[in-house]
Write an enzyme that holds these catalytic residues in place. Structure first.
Site, short mmCIF file in Angstrom:
data_model
loop_
_atom_site.label_atom_id
_atom_site.label_comp_id
_atom_site.label_asym_id
_atom_site.label_seq_id
_atom_site.Cartn_x
_atom_site.Cartn_y
_atom_site.Cartn_z
N HIS A 48 51.31 -49.59 -29.25
CA HIS A 48 51.56 -49.58 -30.69
C HIS A 48 50.22 -49.76 -31.42
CE1 HIS A 48 53.76 -50.21 -34.44
NE2 HIS A 48 52.90 -51.19 -34.69
N ASP A 96 59.22 -52.98 -31.81
CA ASP A 96 57.82 -53.43 -31.74
C ASP A 96 57.73 -54.95 -31.63
OD1 ASP A 96 57.01 -50.75 -32.00
OD2 ASP A 96 56.92 -50.88 -34.18
N SER A 146 48.10 -52.66 -29.53
CA SER A 146 48.75 -53.61 -28.62
C SER A 146 49.58 -52.84 -27.59
CB SER A 146 49.72 -54.52 -29.38
OG SER A 146 49.09 -55.17 -30.46
N ASN A 167 55.19 -50.25 -24.22
CA ASN A 167 54.91 -49.36 -25.35
C ASN A 167 53.51 -49.66 -25.85
OD1 ASN A 167 55.50 -47.57 -27.61
ND2 ASN A 167 55.64 -49.40 -28.89
C1 GRF Z 1 49.27 -43.65 -30.71
O1 GRF Z 1 48.55 -44.11 -31.83
C2 GRF Z 1 50.21 -44.73 -30.22
O2 GRF Z 1 49.70 -46.01 -30.37
C3 GRF Z 1 51.40 -44.54 -31.14
O3 GRF Z 1 51.50 -43.14 -31.30
C4 GRF Z 1 50.23 -42.54 -31.10
C5 GRF Z 1 50.40 -41.55 -30.00
O4 GRF Z 1 49.23 -40.80 -29.79
N1 GRF Z 1 52.58 -45.17 -30.60
P1 GRF Z 1 49.15 -39.81 -28.56
O5 GRF Z 1 50.40 -38.93 -28.63
O6 GRF Z 1 49.10 -40.62 -27.30
O7 GRF Z 1 47.90 -39.01 -28.77
#
Ligand code: GRF
Length: 231
Positions: free
Chosen positions: A123, A159, A150, A121
């Site tokens: 995050h 997370d 991360s 994932n």
């Molecule tokens: C990103 O900031 C990611 O870290 C978080 O959700 C957002 C997704 O952005 N989990 P995208 O859909 O990839 O533009």
């Protein structure tokens, strides 16, 4: 242990199969698609899966001729039933690695455990700081000087799985949550691509609850340098 997509010592690179789960915009998905198209990521995206039929990420998949599927969580009696149905479809794609890139649902512990070491994932915080939602607001409220993103292995703990790699950005004096989010997102994209590169080439694996890099337990997460490579 994660199934490596290519043996680091293999003379013949094997293309890693990646499934992406996304609920929204899909800019991280696009970063992977662009890196693959540019020949810098030895992988193939074999499916994009969503819990939102209207997610722009699905359109990005279609534009790239990649199978895209959304299932409606409301069509299932329970959260677990939805997760099982979605991951059955993910499994049909024969993905080696499953990437949650803006996938906004908690995944059932049993579903995660059955794919241990294969789900990662991204995050938007320097974990373990600022888990959950609105991480940029949390960072501003805490008054930290540094923020970032991360990539971690997904475990049933929200997370909370072992962190593989991070990218750091400064927090500036006049930042709003939006300006900070933009600065972080610009680093998320190369962070995800570089992490997937190391996963796809078999350099990273989860073993005994720890991230291993080249078969050595990692003491601290890999850090993305200004050159978009790990130091
Ligand atoms: C990103 O900031 C990611 O870290 C978080 O959700 C957002 C997704 O952005 N989990 P995208 O859909 O990839 O533009």
């Amino acid at each position: 242990m994660a199934r490596a997509c290519a043996s680091a010592d293999s003379a013949i690179p094997v293309t890693c199969r990646i499934a992406v789960l996304a609920s929204g915009r899909g800019s991280n998905l696009q970063a992977l698609l662009d890196a693959i198209a540019a020949g810098t990521l030895p992988a193939r995206i074999v499916g994009v899966f969503s819990d939102k039929a209207q997610a722009p990420a699905l359109q990005r998949a279609c534009d790239a001729d990649i199978p895209a599927l959304a299932l409606d969580p409301n069509a299932f009696d329970t959260r677990v039933a939805f997760d099982h149905a979605l991951f059955e479809r993910v499994d049909e794609s024969e993905a080696d690695i499953i990437v949650c890139a803006g996938y906004l649902r908690l995944i059932d512990a049993g579903v995660v455990d059955a794919r241990r070491g294969r789900i990662v994932n991204i995050h938007p915080s320097l974990l373990p700081a600022f888990k959950g939602l609105r991480t940029h607001r949390q960072a501003l409220a805490a008054g930290v000087a540094e923020h970032g993103a991360s990539v971690h292995f997904v475990t049933p703990d929200l997370d909370g799985g072992p962190v593989i790699a991070q990218a750091r950005v400064p927090v500036l004096a006049h930042d709003s949550a939006e300006t900070l989010a933009q600065r972080v997102l610009a680093r998320e994209h190369p962070l995800l691509v570089e992490t997937l590169h190391w996963l796809a080439t078999g350099r990273i694996a989860l073993a005994e609850d720890a991230v291993h890099v080249d078969d050595m337990a990692l003491a601290t997460p890999l850090q993305l340098g200004a050159n978009n490579r790990f130091a």
